[in-house]
Enzyme design. Structure first.
Site, PDB file in Angstrom:
ATOM      1  N   ASP A  49      94.529  46.598 100.087  1.00  0.00           N
ATOM      2  CA  ASP A  49      94.245  47.631 100.663  1.00  0.00           C
ATOM      3  C   ASP A  49      93.694  48.888 101.628  1.00  0.00           C
ATOM      4  OD1 ASP A  49      96.168  48.136  98.507  1.00  0.00           O
ATOM      5  OD2 ASP A  49      94.808  48.885  97.786  1.00  0.00           O
ATOM      6  N   ASP A  53      93.253  50.531 104.799  1.00  0.00           N
ATOM      7  CA  ASP A  53      92.672  52.058 105.658  1.00  0.00           C
ATOM      8  C   ASP A  53      91.250  51.847 106.181  1.00  0.00           C
ATOM      9  OD1 ASP A  53      93.199  52.472 102.621  1.00  0.00           O
ATOM     10  OD2 ASP A  53      91.896  52.606 101.397  1.00  0.00           O
ATOM     11  N   SER A  99      88.514  65.127  84.916  1.00  0.00           N
ATOM     12  CA  SER A  99      88.452  66.131  84.503  1.00  0.00           C
ATOM     13  C   SER A  99      87.162  65.911  83.407  1.00  0.00           C
ATOM     14  CB  SER A  99      89.390  66.967  83.681  1.00  0.00           C
ATOM     15  OG  SER A  99      90.989  66.963  84.909  1.00  0.00           O
ATOM     16  N   LYS A 130      78.626  74.385  88.199  1.00  0.00           N
ATOM     17  CA  LYS A 130      79.641  73.199  87.813  1.00  0.00           C
ATOM     18  C   LYS A 130      80.384  74.460  88.892  1.00  0.00           C
ATOM     19  CE  LYS A 130      84.131  72.208  85.685  1.00  0.00           C
ATOM     20  NZ  LYS A 130      85.298  72.766  86.576  1.00  0.00           N
ATOM     21  N   LYS A 324      82.362  77.302  79.926  1.00  0.00           N
ATOM     22  CA  LYS A 324      82.472  77.909  80.758  1.00  0.00           C
ATOM     23  C   LYS A 324      82.172  78.876  80.336  1.00  0.00           C
ATOM     24  CE  LYS A 324      85.747  74.989  82.766  1.00  0.00           C
ATOM     25  NZ  LYS A 324      86.554  75.278  83.713  1.00  0.00           N
ATOM     26  N   CYS A 414     103.759 115.054  95.365  1.00  0.00           N
ATOM     27  CA  CYS A 414     102.530 114.207  96.172  1.00  0.00           C
ATOM     28  C   CYS A 414     101.867 114.572  96.800  1.00  0.00           C
ATOM     29  CB  CYS A 414     103.811 113.895  97.764  1.00  0.00           C
ATOM     30  SG  CYS A 414     103.073 113.324  98.977  1.00  0.00           S
ATOM     31  N   CYS A 417     102.460 115.641 100.954  1.00  0.00           N
ATOM     32  CA  CYS A 417     102.951 116.468 101.190  1.00  0.00           C
ATOM     33  C   CYS A 417     103.467 117.381 100.364  1.00  0.00           C
ATOM     34  CB  CYS A 417     104.717 116.168 102.006  1.00  0.00           C
ATOM     35  SG  CYS A 417     105.471 115.366 100.517  1.00  0.00           S
ATOM     36  N   CYS A 432     106.962 109.155  96.587  1.00  0.00           N
ATOM     37  CA  CYS A 432     107.067 110.407  96.715  1.00  0.00           C
ATOM     38  C   CYS A 432     108.542 109.737  97.486  1.00  0.00           C
ATOM     39  CB  CYS A 432     106.228 110.577  97.661  1.00  0.00           C
ATOM     40  SG  CYS A 432     106.837 112.304  98.920  1.00  0.00           S
TER      41      CYS A 432
END
Ligand code: AMP
Ligand code: ZN
Length: 680
Positions: A49, A53, A99, A130, A324, A414, A417, A432
């Protein structure tokens, strides 16, 4: 950790001569394609790999230096044989990019700190911003940046090495000889984000929703020049792999990195639960003042060897939690209500607030949606309300704190107008619908002159706006009277000087000869777009004849349903609309269908076609015209209702969709056999 890097690399990469030549570039294209295929077919690879790369990186560097070399065969432009829009071949992370377990109360933070301390009384904690961006890992080898990878699903991400070179925060070289793998957050500052959106607005282009989305989109651009213009930044927040002195104690590692010039994330080392909470509060209270968005505070065990004992599952980084913050909210007074009419006639209601600071910006306007919302929240001038930012971006009114003397009532006329407004059945929005309302006039005239309608390119929206503002246009029919004011217009310079004014007037005159289907489209009748208008005008000899039609007559036409038929009948019986049509006819606008019977057929009547790919004997536009000439309909997407897909060379997803839905597919030849051949 699996940091084994082949030391005695016998890679194909080394066997072949190196050097930045075109020959080498062509070789790289072949090699990377070959190993890529091996990889995608799941075969054992000839190289590691790491070696793969390296080849990839070399290829990308050469392409960056010599864009003129890039050819369609290059693997950077495709993946698995398909042309791919985004950059990046996939890369498997050496250290998974996991995570962090979220907690939403400070009690949970304290509980967690206590749990760690009960096992390791000497445990310390790093409390960090964060940063709300996207995660990226950087691999350094012998002090050089070798690979930058996005998080992807946590195990496999995308190679964004080339784009990482245009992010100034990312060091291309670092003074560490051992293998080093850093993880951090790529972000965009709020100021750069706002600047981007201002520019987009000026250009009339789509706005980005938030800095995070924009940063993610920017990083995955095909063209590094675009990435560069977006001015991305990066904070490093973790050492994924590397020498012990970087790894053992988290904040010591960050400090060493900082001394080497790396931008590390804001962090504070805390010894007790009190200190941890104090820092969390401190960050929370000033989070509006940072130049970037944060979506929480991360708490990490400082001693990395302790971390494995505190895990929330294989998805999550051990020894980490993320607190959070609740969305920021503030109270303020409503000092006014502003009404505006959008160009579709929709009336918007905005509350004007005594200014407050929320998540780093000044907030003084908030949408009040509609009367139902206003009643429910008891919104009125003089009342006090709790305001927050929904999705941390758009100010929103949460609830009433102190009631107003009276709840606001949206007027039923309106604001522009003064004609009565309507609330469409089942809808909350108020509109309108006065076709001559100045607020909607520019839009309806622009639509009338647009390409699918009368196609008067020279008369663009800016000019239309000017002419409406100066009282020359009160309906789209007025454009045909502009020639009576030629000298006046030139004198005032409203639509350019003599030359431009005459050019526009000529284009307007010429449009009188258009096919009546274009005129019908331009009238802007609900549900009557370009293709419906064409279908309708195949059944009537003129707009005049159409104006006499009844709902039952119209529903007999394929494509025309009850609602559309009713809109048409309503339109032609409305006195205001009628007057405008009469005016158009008096000006000499063509309303008659030219009889080209010999030239048209109904061979494809009632059939819907979707076209995909490229064709050898004609362009797509010509095929479209041919379908329409023969009574068929063209649609841009494939559905179960599609009768045929006409597929040329290199047909893409539409062809797949047709096969999936069992829609009949025609080749170019098969299609041509169905229709009258175009005249040579
Ligand atoms: P989540 O994806 O919500 O579980 O949160 C984890 C993400 O937070 C990681 O992928 C990082 O991209 C991001 N993050 C931002 N700042 C930090 C930080 N200081 N330490 C660890 N992760 C961070
Ligand atoms: Zn109006």
């Amino acid at each position: 950790m699996n940091s084994a890097i082949p030391e005695n690399s016998t890679a194909a990469a080394q066997e072949i001569h190196t050097g930045k030549t075109f020959e080498r570039y062509k070789e790289l294209v072949v090699l990377v394609n070959k190993y890529n295929t091996q990889y995608h077919e799941g075969n054992a690879s000839d190289i590691s790999d790491y070696e793969f790369d390296m080849l990839n990186k070399e290829l990308r560097e050469l392409e960056a230096e010599h864009p003129e070399w890039v050819n369609p065969e290059t693997p950077t432009q495709k993946v698995g044989g398909k042309v791919k829009r985004e950059v990046g071949m996939t890369v498997t992370h050496r250290v998974p990019m996991l995570s962090i377990q979220d907690v939403f109360t400070q009690e949970e933070v304290v509980e967690w700190v206590r749990k760690v301390k009960s096992v390791h009384p000497d445990a310390l904690f790093s409390v960090e911003h964060k940063v709300d961006g996207l995660s990226m890992t950087l691999r350094y080898e012998n002090g050089k940046l070798m690979l930058a990878e996005t998080r992807g699903d946590g195990f496999v991400g995308e190679d964004v090495t080339l784009n990482s070179t245009v992010i100034p925060d990312i060091l291309q070289e670092i003074d560490v000889q051992d293998y080093l793998e850093l993880r951090g957050e790529v972000y965009m500052s709020r100021a750069d984000f706002e600047k981007y959106n201002e520019e987009q607005e000026e250009l009339g282009k789509k706005l980005a929703a938030n800095p995070r989305n924009l940063a993610a989109g920017s990083l995955r651009q095909l063209d590094p020049e675009v990435t560069k213009r977006r001015r991305l930044k990066m904070f490093v927040f973790n050492v994924q792999d590397g020498p012990d002195e970087f790894m053992n104690n988290h904040t010591k590692g960050l400090a060493r990195l900082a001394s080497l010039g790396v931008h590390v994330v804001h962090h504070k080392l805390c010894a007790t639960e009190e200190e941890v909470i104090e820092e969390i509060d401190k960050i929370g209270n000033s989070r509006g003042d940072y130049e970037y968005d944060i979506d929480g505070a991360v708490v990490k065990v400082e001693q990395t060897t302790y971390r494995a004992e505190f895990t929330a599952g294989s998805k999550y980084s051990a020894g980490h939690i993320a607190y959070k913050y609740p969305p920021e909210e503030k109270e303020t007074e409503l000092i006014d209500v502003e009404l505006a009419v959008g160009r579709t006639g929709k009336i918007t209601v905005t509350g004007i607030l005594k200014p407050i600071r929320l998540c780093g910006t000044t907030v003084q306007r908030v949408t009040l949606h509609n009367q139902d919302f206003i009643n429910e929240k008891q919104v009125g001038i003089g009342g006090t309300y709790l305001i927050y930012k929904s999705g941390e971006i758009i100010p929103a009114l949460k609830e009433m704190v102190k009631p107003p003397q009276t709840v606001y009532k949206i007027p039923d006329v309106c604001p522009v107008c003064s004609q009565p407004t309507v609330r469409e059945e089942g809808m909350v929005a108020i509109k309108c619908v006065n076709p001559l309302c100045p607020a909607t006039l520019v839009r309806s005239i622009s639509f009338f002159t647009s390409r699918d309608a009368m196609d008067i390119k020279a008369l663009g929206e800016t000019y239309i706006q000017t002419l409406v503002d100066n009282g020359y246009l009160h309906s789209y029919a007025d454009i045909y009277h502009l020639k009576d004011y030629r000298d006046e217009l030139i004198e005032k310079g409203l639509i350019g000087k003599e030359k431009n004014t005459d050019k526009i007037l000529q284009a307007i005159e010429k449009s009188k000869e258009n096919d009546p289907a274009k005129l019908l489209t331009g009238l802007g009748i609900n549900n009557v777009g370009k293709s419906t208008a064409k279908a309708i005008m195949r059944h009537y000899s003129s707009i005049f004849a159409l104006a006499e039609a009844m709902v039952e007559d119209l529903t007999g036409i394929p494509d025309v349903g009850e609602i559309t038929a009713k809109s048409i009948v309503d339109f032609f019986s409305d006195p205001t609309d009628k007057a405008v049509i009469d005016d158009l006819i008096k000006s000499g606008v063509n309303i008659k269908v030219r009889t080209e019977a010999s030239n048209t057929s109904n061979a494809l009547g009632g059939k819907t076609f979707c076209i995909t790919g490229t064709f050898s004997s004609m362009g797509r536009k010509e095929i479209e015209a041919l379908i329409e000439k023969n009574g068929g309909k063209v649609s841009s997407s494939v559905s179960k209702k599609t009768s045929f897909v006409v597929a040329g060379e290199e047909a893409g997803s539409k062809l797949d969709k047709a096969n999936e839905l069992g829609v009949a597919v025609l080749t170019e030849e098969e299609f041509l056999a169905l229709v009258q051949k175009p005249e040579a």
